[in-house]
Design a protein around this motif. Sequence first.
Motif, PDB file in Angstrom:
ATOM      1  N   ALA A 161       0.617  -1.215  -0.051  1.00 18.07           N
ATOM      2  CA  ALA A 161       0.011   0.140  -0.011  1.00 18.07           C
ATOM      3  C   ALA A 161       0.946   1.155   0.043  1.00 18.07           C
ATOM      4  CB  ALA A 161      -0.933   0.210   1.233  1.00 18.07           C
ATOM      5  N   ASN A 162       0.398   2.306  -0.666  1.00 17.12           N
ATOM      6  CA  ASN A 162       1.102   3.360  -0.809  1.00 17.12           C
ATOM      7  C   ASN A 162       0.111   4.659  -0.495  1.00 17.12           C
ATOM      8  OD1 ASN A 162       2.612   5.850  -1.833  1.00 17.12           O
ATOM      9  ND2 ASN A 162       3.770   4.322  -3.034  1.00 17.12           N
ATOM     10  N   ILE A 163       0.243   5.256   0.636  1.00 19.30           N
ATOM     11  CA  ILE A 163      -0.594   6.091   1.540  1.00 19.30           C
ATOM     12  C   ILE A 163      -0.193   7.500   1.517  1.00 19.30           C
ATOM     13  CG2 ILE A 163      -2.125   6.375   3.433  1.00 19.30           C
ATOM     14  CD1 ILE A 163      -1.415   3.289   3.891  1.00 19.30           C
ATOM     15  N   PHE A 164      -0.812   8.731   1.026  1.00 18.94           N
ATOM     16  CA  PHE A 164      -0.501  10.047   1.287  1.00 18.94           C
ATOM     17  C   PHE A 164      -1.892  10.737   1.848  1.00 18.94           C
ATOM     18  CE2 PHE A 164       3.023  10.013  -1.747  1.00 18.94           C
ATOM     19  CZ  PHE A 164       3.822  10.748  -1.058  1.00 18.94           C
ATOM     20  N   GLY A 165      -1.504  11.668   2.742  1.00 10.79           N
ATOM     21  CA  GLY A 165      -2.332  12.745   3.335  1.00 10.79           C
ATOM     22  C   GLY A 165      -2.768  12.347   4.814  1.00 10.79           C
ATOM     23  N   SER A 166      -3.048  13.422   5.439  1.00  8.85           N
ATOM     24  CA  SER A 166      -3.474  13.284   6.642  1.00  8.85           C
ATOM     25  C   SER A 166      -4.585  12.304   7.179  1.00  8.85           C
ATOM     26  CB  SER A 166      -3.853  14.702   7.286  1.00  8.85           C
ATOM     27  OG  SER A 166      -2.922  15.644   7.272  1.00  8.85           O
ATOM     28  N   ARG A 167      -5.640  12.592   6.437  1.00  9.20           N
ATOM     29  CA  ARG A 167      -6.831  11.805   6.510  1.00  9.20           C
ATOM     30  C   ARG A 167      -6.758  10.227   6.159  1.00  9.20           C
ATOM     31  NH1 ARG A 167      -8.566  15.981   4.355  1.00  9.20           N
ATOM     32  NH2 ARG A 167      -9.358  14.935   2.426  1.00  9.20           N
ATOM     33  N   PRO A 207       1.851  13.974   5.327  1.00  5.13           N
ATOM     34  CA  PRO A 207       2.112  12.496   6.044  1.00  5.13           C
ATOM     35  C   PRO A 207       2.165  11.319   4.657  1.00  5.13           C
ATOM     36  CG  PRO A 207       0.097  13.111   6.976  1.00  5.13           C
ATOM     37  CD  PRO A 207       0.548  14.339   6.080  1.00  5.13           C
ATOM     38  N   HIS A 208       3.174  10.440   4.619  1.00  2.00           N
ATOM     39  CA  HIS A 208       3.234   9.339   3.736  1.00  2.00           C
ATOM     40  C   HIS A 208       3.647   8.303   4.515  1.00  2.00           C
ATOM     41  CE1 HIS A 208       4.064   7.369   0.231  1.00  2.00           C
ATOM     42  NE2 HIS A 208       5.427   6.939   0.445  1.00  2.00           N
ATOM     43  N   ALA A 209       2.924   7.119   3.997  1.00  2.00           N
ATOM     44  CA  ALA A 209       3.389   5.501   4.583  1.00  2.00           C
ATOM     45  C   ALA A 209       3.291   4.832   3.582  1.00  2.00           C
ATOM     46  CB  ALA A 209       2.229   5.363   5.862  1.00  2.00           C
ATOM     47  N   GLN A 210       4.092   3.701   3.680  1.00  2.00           N
ATOM     48  CA  GLN A 210       4.033   2.728   2.782  1.00  2.00           C
ATOM     49  C   GLN A 210       3.978   1.385   3.481  1.00  2.00           C
ATOM     50  OE1 GLN A 210       7.681   3.123   0.661  1.00  2.00           O
ATOM     51  NE2 GLN A 210       6.500   4.210  -1.297  1.00  2.00           N
ATOM     52  N   LEU A 211       3.244   0.361   3.132  1.00  2.00           N
ATOM     53  CA  LEU A 211       2.991  -1.073   3.743  1.00  2.00           C
ATOM     54  C   LEU A 211       3.458  -1.922   2.848  1.00  2.00           C
ATOM     55  CD1 LEU A 211       1.515  -2.501   6.154  1.00  2.00           C
ATOM     56  CD2 LEU A 211      -0.348  -2.549   4.433  1.00  2.00           C
ATOM     57  N   TYR A 212       4.287  -2.991   3.112  1.00  2.00           N
ATOM     58  CA  TYR A 212       4.777  -4.169   2.419  1.00  2.00           C
ATOM     59  C   TYR A 212       4.486  -5.458   3.320  1.00  2.00           C
ATOM     60  CZ  TYR A 212       7.121  -0.742  -0.551  1.00  2.00           C
ATOM     61  OH  TYR A 212       7.467   0.389  -1.253  1.00  2.00           O
ATOM     62  N   LYS A 213       3.895  -6.342   2.937  1.00  2.00           N
ATOM     63  CA  LYS A 213       3.476  -7.650   3.490  1.00  2.00           C
ATOM     64  C   LYS A 213       4.514  -8.542   2.878  1.00  2.00           C
ATOM     65  CE  LYS A 213      -1.158  -6.673   4.795  1.00  2.00           C
ATOM     66  NZ  LYS A 213      -2.405  -7.276   4.583  1.00  2.00           N
ATOM     67  N   LEU A 214       5.536  -9.325   3.658  1.00  2.00           N
ATOM     68  CA  LEU A 214       6.485 -10.128   3.004  1.00  2.00           C
ATOM     69  C   LEU A 214       5.875 -11.507   3.223  1.00  2.00           C
ATOM     70  CD1 LEU A 214       9.297  -8.519   4.166  1.00  2.00           C
ATOM     71  CD2 LEU A 214       8.507  -8.318   2.162  1.00  2.00           C
TER      72      LEU A 214
END
Length: 96
Positions: A60-66, A89-96
């Motif tokens: 997942a690639n996620i941008f923005g406060s909400r 804010p920016h977050a990335q999620l990787y499931k291995l």
Amino acid sequence: MYLKIHKSGSQTIVAVCDKELIGKKLKEGELVIEISEAFYKGEIASEEKIIESISNTTTANIFGSRAVQCAVDAGLVDPGCIIYIEGIPHAQLYKL
């Protein structure tokens, strides 16, 4: 928030961003990120749909406060792993 799901073989990438960020170009030092319509602008989605989609993806690639706060509240993103680009804010999620 926009939700767009990209599929490539067995991999799924979920892109989520706050609506007002579409088309913005963010700069932090030499890093330049474009929050493009092609990658992020999918359907307007509820928090429940976004949480479900992030929960069931490999990446997942996620941008923005909400958008980022939605993933944090659902326990999908560790607040310590959030980065900020031009204060966004920016977050990335990787499931291995």
